[in-house]
Design a protein around this motif. Sequence first.
Motif, mmCIF file in Angstrom:
data_model
loop_
_atom_site.group_PDB
_atom_site.id
_atom_site.type_symbol
_atom_site.label_atom_id
_atom_site.label_comp_id
_atom_site.label_asym_id
_atom_site.label_seq_id
_atom_site.Cartn_x
_atom_site.Cartn_y
_atom_site.Cartn_z
ATOM 1 N N GLY A 25 9.096 -0.214 -11.708
ATOM 2 C CA GLY A 25 9.032 -1.008 -12.937
ATOM 3 C C GLY A 25 10.392 -1.496 -13.399
ATOM 4 O O GLY A 25 10.491 -2.177 -14.415
ATOM 5 N N ARG A 26 11.417 -1.134 -12.663
ATOM 6 C CA ARG A 26 12.798 -1.507 -12.985
ATOM 7 C C ARG A 26 13.526 -1.771 -11.676
ATOM 8 O O ARG A 26 13.104 -1.309 -10.622
ATOM 9 C CB ARG A 26 13.532 -0.343 -13.662
ATOM 10 N N GLU A 56 0.794 -1.229 0.000
ATOM 11 C CA GLU A 56 0.000 0.000 0.000
ATOM 12 C C GLU A 56 0.824 1.275 0.000
ATOM 13 O O GLU A 56 0.369 2.316 -0.438
ATOM 14 C CB GLU A 56 -0.881 0.013 1.254
ATOM 15 N N TRP A 57 2.035 1.203 0.529
ATOM 16 C CA TRP A 57 2.836 2.418 0.675
ATOM 17 C C TRP A 57 3.235 3.010 -0.672
ATOM 18 O O TRP A 57 3.221 4.220 -0.862
ATOM 19 C CB TRP A 57 4.091 2.110 1.521
ATOM 20 N N TYR A 58 3.583 2.134 -1.626
ATOM 21 C CA TYR A 58 4.082 2.611 -2.919
ATOM 22 C C TYR A 58 2.955 3.138 -3.799
ATOM 23 O O TYR A 58 1.909 2.512 -3.917
ATOM 24 C CB TYR A 58 4.847 1.504 -3.648
ATOM 25 N N LYS A 59 3.182 4.280 -4.419
ATOM 26 C CA LYS A 59 2.191 4.893 -5.299
ATOM 27 C C LYS A 59 2.563 4.724 -6.767
ATOM 28 O O LYS A 59 1.704 4.581 -7.626
ATOM 29 C CB LYS A 59 2.060 6.387 -4.969
ATOM 30 N N TYR A 102 16.463 3.739 -13.821
ATOM 31 C CA TYR A 102 15.132 4.085 -13.306
ATOM 32 C C TYR A 102 14.371 5.176 -14.047
ATOM 33 O O TYR A 102 13.143 5.194 -14.003
ATOM 34 C CB TYR A 102 15.247 4.474 -11.832
ATOM 35 N N ALA A 103 15.091 6.115 -14.662
ATOM 36 C CA ALA A 103 14.391 7.275 -15.230
ATOM 37 C C ALA A 103 14.823 7.525 -16.674
ATOM 38 O O ALA A 103 15.960 7.229 -17.049
ATOM 39 C CB ALA A 103 14.663 8.510 -14.383
ATOM 40 N N PRO A 104 13.912 8.108 -17.475
ATOM 41 C CA PRO A 104 14.287 8.409 -18.867
ATOM 42 C C PRO A 104 15.450 9.396 -18.951
ATOM 43 O O PRO A 104 16.282 9.298 -19.851
ATOM 44 C CB PRO A 104 13.002 9.016 -19.449
ATOM 45 N N ARG A 105 15.494 10.385 -18.037
ATOM 46 C CA ARG A 105 16.581 11.357 -18.031
ATOM 47 C C ARG A 105 17.012 11.585 -16.590
ATOM 48 O O ARG A 105 16.161 11.724 -15.711
ATOM 49 C CB ARG A 105 16.124 12.713 -18.573
ATOM 50 N N VAL A 106 18.319 11.649 -16.379
ATOM 51 C CA VAL A 106 18.831 12.039 -15.062
ATOM 52 C C VAL A 106 19.841 13.167 -15.235
ATOM 53 O O VAL A 106 20.396 13.353 -16.315
ATOM 54 C CB VAL A 106 19.494 10.864 -14.305
ATOM 55 N N GLY A 107 20.048 13.900 -14.152
ATOM 56 C CA GLY A 107 20.992 15.010 -14.210
ATOM 57 C C GLY A 107 21.009 15.760 -12.887
ATOM 58 O O GLY A 107 20.785 15.146 -11.824
ATOM 59 N N PHE A 108 21.237 17.060 -12.974
ATOM 60 C CA PHE A 108 21.393 17.853 -11.758
ATOM 61 C C PHE A 108 20.662 19.181 -11.880
ATOM 62 O O PHE A 108 20.696 19.825 -12.928
ATOM 63 C CB PHE A 108 22.878 18.088 -11.481
ATOM 64 N N ARG A 141 16.320 4.024 -5.339
ATOM 65 C CA ARG A 141 15.639 4.822 -6.360
ATOM 66 C C ARG A 141 14.167 4.424 -6.539
ATOM 67 O O ARG A 141 13.392 5.186 -7.126
ATOM 68 C CB ARG A 141 16.396 4.712 -7.691
ATOM 69 N N GLN A 142 13.805 3.249 -6.020
ATOM 70 C CA GLN A 142 12.389 2.873 -6.084
ATOM 71 C C GLN A 142 11.527 3.816 -5.257
ATOM 72 O O GLN A 142 10.305 3.855 -5.407
ATOM 73 C CB GLN A 142 12.193 1.413 -5.622
ATOM 74 N N LEU A 143 12.164 4.609 -4.384
ATOM 75 C CA LEU A 143 11.419 5.593 -3.596
ATOM 76 C C LEU A 143 11.135 6.872 -4.398
ATOM 77 O O LEU A 143 10.280 7.667 -4.005
ATOM 78 C CB LEU A 143 12.194 5.974 -2.327
ATOM 79 N N ASP A 144 11.860 7.080 -5.494
ATOM 80 C CA ASP A 144 11.649 8.291 -6.293
ATOM 81 C C ASP A 144 10.177 8.415 -6.674
ATOM 82 O O ASP A 144 9.553 7.444 -7.125
ATOM 83 C CB ASP A 144 12.479 8.243 -7.585
ATOM 84 N N ARG A 145 9.648 9.609 -6.541
ATOM 85 C CA ARG A 145 8.246 9.912 -6.870
ATOM 86 C C ARG A 145 7.260 9.195 -5.948
ATOM 87 O O ARG A 145 6.066 9.133 -6.237
ATOM 88 C CB ARG A 145 7.929 9.568 -8.338
ATOM 89 N N ASN A 146 7.800 8.621 -4.872
ATOM 90 C CA ASN A 146 6.915 8.002 -3.887
ATOM 91 C C ASN A 146 6.972 8.711 -2.546
ATOM 92 O O ASN A 146 6.189 8.413 -1.644
ATOM 93 C CB ASN A 146 7.271 6.525 -3.695
#
Lengths: 298, 298
Positions: free
Chosen positions: A281-282, A274-277, B138-144, B193-198
Amino acid sequence: MLRAAVAAALLATAAPAIAAPPGPARSMTQILDASPPGDWRALDPENTLYIQLPKGRVIIELGPRFAPNHVANIKRLVRQGYFDGLAVVRVQDDYVVQWADPDGKRSVGAAPRTLKAEFERGFDRDLPFTALPDPDTYAPRVGFTDGFPAARDPATGQAWLAHCYGMVGAGRDNGADSGGGTELYAVIGQAPRQLDRNVTLVGRVVQGIELLSAMPRGTGALGFYETPAERIPIVSMKLAADLTPVQRVDLEALRTETPSFAALLQNRRFRQDEWYKVPAGRIDVCNVPLPVRERRSK
Amino acid sequence: MLRAAVAAALLATAAPAIAAPPGPARSMTQILDASPPGDWRALDPENTLYIQLPKGRVIIELGPRFAPNHVANIKRLVRQGYFDGLAVVRVQDDYVVQWADPDGKRSVGAAPRTLKAEFERGFDRDLPFTALPDPDTYAPRVGFTDGFPAARDPATGQAWLAHCYGMVGAGRDNGADSGGGTELYAVIGQAPRQLDRNVTLVGRVVQGIELLSAMPRGTGALGFYETPAERIPIVSMKLAADLTPVQRVDLEALRTETPSFAALLQNRRFRQDEWYKVPAGRIDVCNVPLPVRERRSK
């Protein structure tokens, strides 16, 4: 299903999306509990190292398929008592813990101090390799061999172990062939994958990594301790095979070529609790859990 | 030149190779020493947090461009003294250190306990983004952006901060909008990185991360300390702007949109010191050093 759709859309601009698992979500614990005994392999006591530290025990599984000569030499040194009474001399934050002979006076007996580098090996049909479809920054292919994170390059036909958290290597000087197992290090930070194919990896910490990773950081250059008093003693290093059953803990590792491991990978790619929104996918090869537990059946 | 050729050959089977830098190798120190003063920016005291721990001070740069409401709320809480006397309650190996109100009794005054999630934001021309050509899992584009590791997705027009070592976020419960900055965590392991956007990231540790990463690991579930005695006190949390110049250390960060930073990136992709035999030719967004130093010019 909404989550899978979202993940697929977000991934559309990068590499091909990996399909989300069908059916209801299982937890990692449920996957492991449901795994048949044959999906696990007992660690070989001949290739299992116990490091006794003042605060507890670290257990390392050695990887002779990738570094046969280094592993053999480390075992020789261990059996001579070479490491007993040496010390952790370096703890560099977000990088490595290293243990060695601080004074360089310990005899290695008949064991060589240096060996030819074993940075990579030929990839052939005898080498199991569970490939990840997930893109990797550093290598053309990444995956798992015998429970170790690994990489390979179809163009060169070579395979090598990957510098993930907990991996153990043989320190060396500037020469490629200047290491031999008399100094060892364990990764305690973000995977320093730039070290791949530059230093011989010999194994992986399978229990007690927190005893190394929580050590005080050295304040000298490269995280070396500046005074002898800061060093942390290696009380002893032994092979499990040389201990009595009572002194030993029988461990087993999830085989990385099994359906249970494949299910675990999908579970970690598409977190469905439930925690993950937004499930990633990778998964990065260094973010994959490699379960090791006490043996249930003997 | 041999090294560059080797790297190019090895990368041929993956994404397009990144050209090796021409000319003689410079060290990272040489690159930083040669950087003009304009390539550095002073940290804004209004967005710099000092955490006083029993063993020393941790400094965090806040990222209001990505999490304006969370950052504002954390500053409000800090100025009310909310965090003073709270504690580190959780240290999970290879994951996070988390600090919070262990008893849940501390008043937040007029500050909200929860806020709408700030997991990502719109990507527009006003948001600087120094893109990495290196592939990312994990992401289409990464950077700073502003010295923070970040990611974006051209398909959705969204940008977000990336969970690299040292990044600081606002803990939450299962609801996306259940965090608000009353509990904070810092990453101390392989980039999750699975926490990104979560979860809402609010900043980055720029000094003293080793005070957090070397804390004893908690033995409870998820690394929580099992007894109050194990908890490590947060002596105080203050904004640099609220301290006297004597109490403060003026820090400056290398701007991530400068030629000096581009040179540093190439230096880290193609390690040319004598020790390296096979330069990676690539770098992961979470392996890029983000230099912060004491200010030389005021």
